[in-house]
Design a protein around this motif. Structure first.
Motif, PDB file in Angstrom:
ATOM      1  N   LEU A 177      26.111 -26.266 -54.137  1.00  0.00           N
ATOM      2  CA  LEU A 177      26.870 -25.889 -52.940  1.00  0.00           C
ATOM      3  C   LEU A 177      26.648 -26.835 -51.774  1.00  0.00           C
ATOM      4  CD1 LEU A 177      26.291 -22.050 -52.959  1.00  0.00           C
ATOM      5  CD2 LEU A 177      28.272 -23.315 -53.775  1.00  0.00           C
TER       6      LEU A 177
ATOM      7  N   LEU B 266      32.935 -22.744 -47.385  1.00  0.00           N
ATOM      8  CA  LEU B 266      33.017 -21.443 -48.058  1.00  0.00           C
ATOM      9  C   LEU B 266      32.919 -20.302 -47.060  1.00  0.00           C
ATOM     10  CD1 LEU B 266      30.752 -22.211 -51.138  1.00  0.00           C
ATOM     11  CD2 LEU B 266      33.229 -21.885 -51.157  1.00  0.00           C
TER      12      LEU B 266
ATOM     13  N   THR C 237      35.777 -17.546 -46.166  1.00  0.00           N
ATOM     14  CA  THR C 237      35.483 -16.119 -46.284  1.00  0.00           C
ATOM     15  C   THR C 237      35.864 -15.366 -45.013  1.00  0.00           C
ATOM     16  OG1 THR C 237      33.689 -16.611 -47.817  1.00  0.00           O
ATOM     17  CG2 THR C 237      33.643 -14.452 -46.775  1.00  0.00           C
TER      18      THR C 237
ATOM     19  N   LEU D   5      31.608 -13.307 -50.558  1.00  0.00           N
ATOM     20  CA  LEU D   5      31.392 -14.518 -51.359  1.00  0.00           C
ATOM     21  C   LEU D   5      31.114 -14.158 -52.812  1.00  0.00           C
ATOM     22  CD1 LEU D   5      29.222 -16.713 -48.985  1.00  0.00           C
ATOM     23  CD2 LEU D   5      31.423 -17.365 -49.987  1.00  0.00           C
ATOM     24  N   GLN D   6      30.290 -13.158 -53.024  1.00  0.00           N
ATOM     25  CA  GLN D   6      29.995 -12.711 -54.388  1.00  0.00           C
ATOM     26  C   GLN D   6      31.260 -12.230 -55.082  1.00  0.00           C
ATOM     27  OE1 GLN D   6      26.819  -9.817 -53.585  1.00  0.00           O
ATOM     28  NE2 GLN D   6      25.596 -10.944 -55.084  1.00  0.00           N
TER      29      GLN D   6
ATOM     30  N   ARG E  18      34.500 -12.739 -54.330  1.00  0.00           N
ATOM     31  CA  ARG E  18      35.545 -13.754 -54.500  1.00  0.00           C
ATOM     32  C   ARG E  18      35.179 -14.808 -55.530  1.00  0.00           C
ATOM     33  NH1 ARG E  18      37.648 -15.158 -48.471  1.00  0.00           N
ATOM     34  NH2 ARG E  18      38.886 -16.641 -49.654  1.00  0.00           N
ATOM     35  N   SER E  19      33.868 -14.960 -55.804  1.00  0.00           N
ATOM     36  CA  SER E  19      33.433 -15.947 -56.790  1.00  0.00           C
ATOM     37  C   SER E  19      33.158 -15.316 -58.152  1.00  0.00           C
ATOM     38  CB  SER E  19      32.171 -16.654 -56.295  1.00  0.00           C
ATOM     39  OG  SER E  19      31.064 -15.761 -56.298  1.00  0.00           O
TER      40      SER E  19
ATOM     41  N   ALA F 297      29.436 -15.472 -59.110  1.00  0.00           N
ATOM     42  CA  ALA F 297      28.761 -16.767 -59.280  1.00  0.00           C
ATOM     43  C   ALA F 297      27.994 -17.177 -58.022  1.00  0.00           C
ATOM     44  CB  ALA F 297      29.772 -17.853 -59.642  1.00  0.00           C
ATOM     45  N   LEU F 298      28.467 -16.756 -56.866  1.00  0.00           N
ATOM     46  CA  LEU F 298      27.789 -17.092 -55.612  1.00  0.00           C
ATOM     47  C   LEU F 298      27.002 -15.882 -55.129  1.00  0.00           C
ATOM     48  CD1 LEU F 298      30.614 -19.017 -53.734  1.00  0.00           C
ATOM     49  CD2 LEU F 298      28.704 -19.967 -55.043  1.00  0.00           C
TER      50      LEU F 298
END
Length: 115
Positions: A6, A13, A17, A32-33, A35-36, A39-40
């Protein structure tokens, strides 16, 4: 996803967001979690300092509010933040297209690339 991957992209990012949203810090992490696809999963010790840097740069503004009897700082993009996000998205598209062209170029022999 490793935090090293990152590097250089965290601020973009976070701006993305916050695009069109007013979120408190933990809600930014959750978004973030989500929408990813999970993965994030960034720690608060990474996100909050980055939000403060974005605020110091005038890209994000914040205000305190009380939710359920608890004080929360809510963040949102400024006009400068909107412009920075647009520039970040354009740069990402250029970068992604460049990498895509190299990694995924069909039918190119290695010697043609090296020569």
């Amino acid at each position: 996803m490793k935090s090293d991957a990152l590097r250089g992209h965290l601020e973009g990012l976070l701006l993305a967001t916050l695009d069109g949203a007013r979120l408190h810090g933990y809600a930014v992490i959750e978004a973030l979690q989500r929408r990813s696809g999970g993965a994030l999963d960034l720690p608060t010790g990474t996100v909050y300092p980055a939000l403060r840097r974005l605020e110091a740069a005038g890209l994000v503004a914040s205000e305190w509010s009380t939710v359920g009897g608890r004080q929360r700082r809510t963040y949102h993009l400024t006009d400068r933040g909107d412009l920075a996000l647009a520039a970040e998205r354009a740069e990402w598209r250029r970068f992604a297209a460049t990498i895509e062209g190299v990694l995924c170029a069909p039918g190119r022999a290695p010697e043609a690339v090296l020569g």
